[in-house]
Design a protein around this motif. Sequence first.
Motif, PDB file in Angstrom:
ATOM      1  N   LEU A  64       0.816  -1.215   0.000  1.00 13.47           N
ATOM      2  CA  LEU A  64       0.000   0.000   0.000  1.00 13.47           C
ATOM      3  C   LEU A  64       0.853   1.269   0.000  1.00 13.47           C
ATOM      4  N   GLY A  65       2.149   1.111   0.201  1.00 12.58           N
ATOM      5  CA  GLY A  65       3.032   2.276   0.280  1.00 12.58           C
ATOM      6  C   GLY A  65       2.871   3.263  -0.848  1.00 12.58           C
ATOM      7  N   PRO A  66       2.867   2.820  -2.102  1.00 14.63           N
ATOM      8  CA  PRO A  66       2.750   3.775  -3.207  1.00 14.63           C
ATOM      9  C   PRO A  66       1.388   4.458  -3.290  1.00 14.63           C
ATOM     10  N   ARG A  67       0.425   3.986  -2.495  1.00 12.34           N
ATOM     11  CA  ARG A  67      -0.938   4.507  -2.601  1.00 12.34           C
ATOM     12  C   ARG A  67      -1.302   5.494  -1.488  1.00 12.34           C
ATOM     13  N   VAL A  68      -0.394   5.701  -0.553  1.00 12.55           N
ATOM     14  CA  VAL A  68      -0.729   6.631   0.529  1.00 12.55           C
ATOM     15  C   VAL A  68      -0.623   8.074   0.040  1.00 12.55           C
ATOM     16  N   LEU A  69      -1.311   8.952   0.736  1.00 11.87           N
ATOM     17  CA  LEU A  69      -1.287  10.377   0.402  1.00 11.87           C
ATOM     18  C   LEU A  69       0.069  10.975   0.702  1.00 11.87           C
ATOM     19  N   ARG A  70       0.562  10.704   1.906  1.00 14.53           N
ATOM     20  CA  ARG A  70       1.874  11.188   2.327  1.00 14.53           C
ATOM     21  C   ARG A  70       2.370  10.336   3.472  1.00 14.53           C
ATOM     22  N   VAL A  71       3.650  10.520   3.789  1.00 13.41           N
ATOM     23  CA  VAL A  71       4.266   9.849   4.929  1.00 13.41           C
ATOM     24  C   VAL A  71       4.476  10.877   6.034  1.00 13.41           C
ATOM     25  N   LEU A  72       4.018  10.563   7.234  1.00 10.60           N
ATOM     26  CA  LEU A  72       4.293  11.390   8.402  1.00 10.60           C
ATOM     27  C   LEU A  72       5.517  10.811   9.098  1.00 10.60           C
ATOM     28  N   ALA A  73       6.641  11.457   8.968  1.00  9.39           N
ATOM     29  CA  ALA A  73       7.858  11.043   9.688  1.00  9.39           C
ATOM     30  C   ALA A  73       7.782  11.676  11.066  1.00  9.39           C
ATOM     31  N   GLU A  74       7.442  10.865  12.065  1.00  6.55           N
ATOM     32  CA  GLU A  74       7.099  11.376  13.390  1.00  6.55           C
ATOM     33  C   GLU A  74       8.222  11.083  14.386  1.00  6.55           C
ATOM     34  N   VAL A  75       8.903  12.131  14.795  1.00  3.34           N
ATOM     35  CA  VAL A  75      10.055  11.999  15.695  1.00  3.34           C
ATOM     36  C   VAL A  75       9.547  12.008  17.132  1.00  3.34           C
ATOM     37  N   THR A  76       9.633  10.868  17.788  1.00  2.00           N
ATOM     38  CA  THR A  76       9.114  10.746  19.157  1.00  2.00           C
ATOM     39  C   THR A  76      10.163  11.081  20.210  1.00  2.00           C
ATOM     40  N   ASP A  77      11.358  11.401  19.780  1.00  5.29           N
ATOM     41  CA  ASP A  77      12.425  11.834  20.685  1.00  5.29           C
ATOM     42  C   ASP A  77      12.098  13.250  21.144  1.00  5.29           C
ATOM     43  N   THR A  78      11.829  13.423  22.428  1.00  6.04           N
ATOM     44  CA  THR A  78      11.394  14.727  22.930  1.00  6.04           C
ATOM     45  C   THR A  78      12.535  15.591  23.455  1.00  6.04           C
ATOM     46  N   SER A  79      13.770  15.174  23.220  1.00  6.36           N
ATOM     47  CA  SER A  79      14.918  15.960  23.673  1.00  6.36           C
ATOM     48  C   SER A  79      15.333  16.961  22.599  1.00  6.36           C
ATOM     49  N   ALA A  80      15.424  18.219  22.980  1.00  2.82           N
ATOM     50  CA  ALA A  80      15.874  19.248  22.047  1.00  2.82           C
ATOM     51  C   ALA A  80      17.302  19.006  21.585  1.00  2.82           C
ATOM     52  N   ASP A  81      18.076  18.277  22.391  1.00  5.06           N
ATOM     53  CA  ASP A  81      19.477  18.043  22.065  1.00  5.06           C
ATOM     54  C   ASP A  81      19.674  16.926  21.049  1.00  5.06           C
ATOM     55  N   THR A  82      18.766  15.968  21.002  1.00  5.39           N
ATOM     56  CA  THR A  82      18.977  14.785  20.158  1.00  5.39           C
ATOM     57  C   THR A  82      17.904  14.568  19.092  1.00  5.39           C
ATOM     58  N   ALA A  83      16.825  15.353  19.123  1.00  4.16           N
ATOM     59  CA  ALA A  83      15.716  15.108  18.198  1.00  4.16           C
ATOM     60  C   ALA A  83      16.127  15.228  16.738  1.00  4.16           C
ATOM     61  N   GLU A  84      17.012  16.169  16.422  1.00  5.12           N
ATOM     62  CA  GLU A  84      17.463  16.316  15.030  1.00  5.12           C
ATOM     63  C   GLU A  84      18.180  15.063  14.550  1.00  5.12           C
ATOM     64  N   ASP A  85      19.061  14.523  15.376  1.00  6.21           N
ATOM     65  CA  ASP A  85      19.771  13.302  14.995  1.00  6.21           C
ATOM     66  C   ASP A  85      18.783  12.155  14.805  1.00  6.21           C
ATOM     67  N   THR A  86      17.791  12.075  15.685  1.00  4.43           N
ATOM     68  CA  THR A  86      16.776  11.034  15.552  1.00  4.43           C
ATOM     69  C   THR A  86      15.993  11.215  14.262  1.00  4.43           C
ATOM     70  N   ALA A  87      15.717  12.465  13.904  1.00  2.00           N
ATOM     71  CA  ALA A  87      14.997  12.748  12.662  1.00  2.00           C
ATOM     72  C   ALA A  87      15.798  12.300  11.442  1.00  2.00           C
ATOM     73  N   HIS A  88      17.100  12.596  11.437  1.00  2.17           N
ATOM     74  CA  HIS A  88      17.940  12.168  10.316  1.00  2.17           C
ATOM     75  C   HIS A  88      17.938  10.645  10.196  1.00  2.17           C
ATOM     76  N   ALA A  89      18.013   9.958  11.329  1.00  5.79           N
ATOM     77  CA  ALA A  89      18.004   8.497  11.306  1.00  5.79           C
ATOM     78  C   ALA A  89      16.665   7.969  10.781  1.00  5.79           C
ATOM     79  N   LEU A  90      15.584   8.605  11.191  1.00 10.51           N
ATOM     80  CA  LEU A  90      14.263   8.184  10.725  1.00 10.51           C
ATOM     81  C   LEU A  90      14.128   8.376   9.221  1.00 10.51           C
ATOM     82  N   LEU A  91      14.550   9.529   8.722  1.00 12.88           N
ATOM     83  CA  LEU A  91      14.473   9.784   7.287  1.00 12.88           C
ATOM     84  C   LEU A  91      15.336   8.807   6.502  1.00 12.88           C
TER      85      LEU A  91
END
Length: 242
Positions: free
Chosen positions: A147-174
């Motif tokens: 179903l992946g090609p049929r979704v409207l969009r992907v929500l890349a949701e970073v659940t890391d709530t630390s301001a110090d590490t959330a960016e790194d977690t986001a890069h890893a998720l992407l």
Amino acid sequence: MLQVCLNGPRGAVDGAVVPLTPEAMGESAAWAVAAGAVDVHVHPKSPCGEDSLSPKVLAPTLEAIRGRVSVPVGVTTGAWAEPEPEARLARVRSWAQLPALPDHASVNWHEEGAEEIAAALIELGVGVEAGIWSGTDGAARFAVSPLGPRVLRVLAEVTDTSADTAEDTAHALLSGLGSAHGRPVLLHGEDGGAWPVLRLAGRLGLATRIGLEDTLLLPDGQRAASNAQLVTEGLAQYGSRR
């Protein structure tokens, strides 16, 4: 694209600024769209303030918001609103009786029954936002989903709530998402990670979102007075990083 997330699973304990009734959600959405939001994500609430997937709850919520804005409006299908997968699927299928369907609905891909929920939404003609949470196997599951090609969009949701590490977690998720089946990606964080991840989305040119679901605070740590205030600040923060 900046989406406003009006309330999330928050409740009265989070303060009077969080909209919990259809009327309050409609008003909050109107001000947020006037501030620049071009899409709305909302958690319809039962009379006792709990997230609900019941069409009896969705109908007045969608009516109230659409009576105030003309942008797309989406809802949640989170497992916390209906923990048993079969019951959750039945709820989503029952949306066929709604006088008007939501434009889209988020499906958390790490949750049991996600594929079936997404398929039911697609069958109804509702766009699917594939919620891929950091710290879960959602990205791996989505990578092999037919179903992946049929979704409207992907929500890349970073659940890391630390301001110090959330960016790194986001890069890893992407990185874990890879091509995301070629679908558009909306990147966002939450709580302490909300603003750093929003600024990262600006630098990367990705869609993002902001609202009282993701954070109750402005970048300077002050309490936000409304979703509209968060949208105004979000656009400023996003644009300054592009």
